[in-house]
Scaffold this motif. Sequence first.
Motif, PDB file in Angstrom:
ATOM      1  N   ARG A 291     -11.865 -19.097  11.323  1.00 42.98           N
ATOM      2  CA  ARG A 291     -11.903 -20.021  10.188  1.00 42.98           C
ATOM      3  C   ARG A 291     -10.769 -21.029  10.292  1.00 42.98           C
ATOM      4  O   ARG A 291      -9.671 -20.725  10.789  1.00 42.98           O
ATOM      5  N   PRO A 292     -11.001 -22.248   9.834  1.00 43.98           N
ATOM      6  CA  PRO A 292      -9.969 -23.280   9.955  1.00 43.98           C
ATOM      7  C   PRO A 292      -8.753 -22.960   9.097  1.00 43.98           C
ATOM      8  O   PRO A 292      -8.861 -22.349   8.041  1.00 43.98           O
ATOM      9  N   THR A 293      -7.608 -23.371   9.582  1.00 43.83           N
ATOM     10  CA  THR A 293      -6.374 -23.198   8.823  1.00 43.83           C
ATOM     11  C   THR A 293      -6.430 -24.057   7.568  1.00 43.83           C
ATOM     12  O   THR A 293      -6.788 -25.233   7.616  1.00 43.83           O
ATOM     13  N   GLY A 294      -6.109 -23.439   6.446  1.00 47.25           N
ATOM     14  CA  GLY A 294      -6.156 -24.158   5.172  1.00 47.25           C
ATOM     15  C   GLY A 294      -4.870 -23.996   4.390  1.00 47.25           C
ATOM     16  O   GLY A 294      -4.101 -23.044   4.608  1.00 47.25           O
TER      17      GLY A 294
ATOM     18  N   LYS B 283      -0.586 -20.754   3.093  1.00 50.44           N
ATOM     19  CA  LYS B 283      -1.311 -21.066   4.323  1.00 50.44           C
ATOM     20  C   LYS B 283      -2.285 -19.952   4.670  1.00 50.44           C
ATOM     21  O   LYS B 283      -1.886 -18.790   4.825  1.00 50.44           O
TER      22      LYS B 283
ATOM     23  N   GLU C  44      -4.890 -18.526   7.431  1.00 50.37           N
ATOM     24  CA  GLU C  44      -5.066 -18.653   8.872  1.00 50.37           C
ATOM     25  C   GLU C  44      -6.036 -17.605   9.402  1.00 50.37           C
ATOM     26  O   GLU C  44      -6.100 -16.484   8.885  1.00 50.37           O
TER      27      GLU C  44
ATOM     28  N   GLN D 269     -13.361 -31.388  -0.718  1.00 54.12           N
ATOM     29  CA  GLN D 269     -14.240 -30.689   0.210  1.00 54.12           C
ATOM     30  C   GLN D 269     -15.684 -30.850  -0.240  1.00 54.12           C
ATOM     31  O   GLN D 269     -15.954 -31.280  -1.371  1.00 54.12           O
TER      32      GLN D 269
ATOM     33  N   PRO E  66     -15.058 -29.108   5.446  1.00 51.49           N
ATOM     34  CA  PRO E  66     -14.021 -28.242   4.878  1.00 51.49           C
ATOM     35  C   PRO E  66     -12.969 -29.026   4.109  1.00 51.49           C
ATOM     36  O   PRO E  66     -12.923 -30.267   4.151  1.00 51.49           O
TER      37      PRO E  66
ATOM     38  N   GLN F  93      -8.583 -29.717   7.271  1.00 51.11           N
ATOM     39  CA  GLN F  93      -9.134 -28.616   8.059  1.00 51.11           C
ATOM     40  C   GLN F  93     -10.146 -29.127   9.075  1.00 51.11           C
ATOM     41  O   GLN F  93     -10.825 -30.120   8.840  1.00 51.11           O
ATOM     42  N   LYS F  94     -10.235 -28.432  10.167  1.00 48.77           N
ATOM     43  CA  LYS F  94     -11.235 -28.724  11.195  1.00 48.77           C
ATOM     44  C   LYS F  94     -12.274 -27.605  11.155  1.00 48.77           C
ATOM     45  O   LYS F  94     -11.951 -26.436  11.332  1.00 48.77           O
TER      46      LYS F  94
END
Length: 727
Positions: free
Chosen positions: A108-111, A126, A128, A424, A429, A448-449
């Motif tokens: 999952r993308p880092t948010g 954060k 991760e 979002q 995301p 986010q990617k």
Amino acid sequence: MKHPSLIPPASRRRAVRWMALSTLALAGLAGAGAAAADAAYPATPKRAVQDTFHGTAVSEDYRWLEDFERPEVKQWVAAQNALTRARLDAIPGREALAARIKDLVSSRPTGYGSLGLYGQRWFALKFEAGRQQPRIVTMDSPDQPGTERVVLDPTELAADGSLAIDWFQPSPDGQRIAVSLSEKGSERGSLHLYDVASGKAIDVVIPRVQFPTGGGSVSWHADGKGLLYTRYPAPGERPDSDAMFFQEVWTHRLGEPLSRDRRVLGQGLPRIAETFLAAGPKGLQIAQVLNGDGGEEAFWLQQKGGRWQQLSTFADGVKGVQASADGWLYLLSTQGAPKGQVLRLKLGQPLAKAERLVPEAEGTLTQFKLQDGRLYLSYLLGGPSELRRFDLKTRKSDVMPLPPIASVDALVKGAKGELLASVQSYTQPQAWYRVHADGHLEATALAQKANVDFSDVEVLREFATSKDGTRVPLNILRPKGLTLDGSHPVLLYGYGGYSVSQTPGFNALRKVWLERGGVLVIANLRGGGEYGEAWHLAGNLTRKQNVFDDFIGAAEHLIARGYTKPERLAIQGGSNGGLLMGAALTQRPDLFRAVHASVGIYDMLRVELDANGAFNITEFGTVKDEAQFRALLGYSPLHKVRDGTRYPAVLFTTGDHDGRVNPMQSRKMVARLQAAQGAAFADRPILLRTSANAGHGMGSSTSEVIAERTDSFSFLMDQLGMPLQKP
């Protein structure tokens, strides 16, 4: 009992390849797991108990399941878990599905959540991939994540991920931070203080600042050498039955013992008060007090060194307060404007002196921020957001560009006029955008990617018709080019309560359903806040049945439009949404094939006897009021079950440490449904999954999330005849 969404994003508030299967093939697959691991339900004795409410006698057989400390109840739960494991583990393709879910969660993308500037530091929570719990980090700028430094990693305190951050608050200068920590999803938090530079604990640990009933909060004094905090009664101060009630506000100075702390606010507040604290300019402190969960709010103010003064009562309709450095208060109010307006009031003046600054508009005003002589306002348009800007001098406003069907989750002030917005959508995301003076939004480095491609999925807004003619919005995620031939497996999600709105949000796990030929639908039901307070009030107290009618109308719409048919329709909801699942499956058992009901409430006549249930009286009502009792009994799922009825297959999930909804609610509902179904409908099992390492969902570790999602998806897919292996 507010609960983060299971299909929509949980922020609390986010290419696909489609393969069509023939109806014949689907019929051959349905319920394979149940047939492969056939087993009788555990023995559940009936012990009749009768109560009388307002002259009406009400009986039930499973009250003995309420007491989890009884050995026979623990044994019953263990037997139910064993049956559930046998059924779920035997579903063909489950291992491949589990691997896919783990892959998506692990990648999952880092948010970044709870973003804010304190002193010269930006703080964030954060999230991760590969970590059991999020960490608190600092950085120099949202454009410089490379400067990031970890302040607190809860897994260094509990490697198994059982320790969670409930919330945190840095001091105004960013030198110190206060963090509420709780174990195993219990939301029973103690306040820990840390030095930001070293990451070391300082001062004392303050107990009982956070409970799942009224939550918790903290606000630092302007000098950063003390703080205000919420506090529940200490042992011996009140009866044990009041241990999670009578929340108060206390003050603490660093370096002093807890015995020197004193109460500053709380005398005369409701037993079910929920208090949230915030600091304003020049030492101003703001206390927002909720009268339980029904939507009534009042505000108190304390100017530097002064006494607390009440700004508004529960009847005044004030929903938010912001203060400016030049002595003005800006208020979000629903008084005479159920969709929200902005009032302005000089600090120190009574509420009656407030002037209307921004009148009620078409959308529902949910939040605003004052920055550089402008108000930035976020509105809900029945679910999606609209971002507007209002100039205080010219009184003119304009709409700022957003992606289609997107949501604005947060507005955050930075330095020198900087404003950030978290945005979002269902297919993109979360990203933190910088809002420029000319109105355009520019993504920061914290965008986010996505780890999944939704380019071949389209998102549509359609409207179902409820029983009374109300139009109910539906957010539909479907493969592009979908043929409406009634053959598709559909998962319909709903909540409908507490003025909680279901807004667009990115969730990579939706790919698990979509890539196996499914369609996802999120309904904006009454009881939520999508169309303002009137929409909320139309679905609470004695009007709760409207929520269930809206959801049933949504299901009927999907069938009529050719998306699906009853044997291919699954539904899902949690907490208040779990109640929705219980009501839907007992009122229209013919309409659904499978149900996932998470941490739900089903015996509406005994909800208020639990600590958090008392906080929900202002939302659901009480059996002590005859009209409310009649309404509660009229839809209480436990009391609507009928013997010999062919109900959908149901997976009930709950956690031992749930302080919001008593797990006994799931136990009793499972027992009643199993007795009603018996062995006659073995292809539609009634299963209970109880986790010893979870509560209501908040604070669950990554491994717990993966395990629960694997179970719920495999159960629903098996019942609908979907392939668990990726096509």
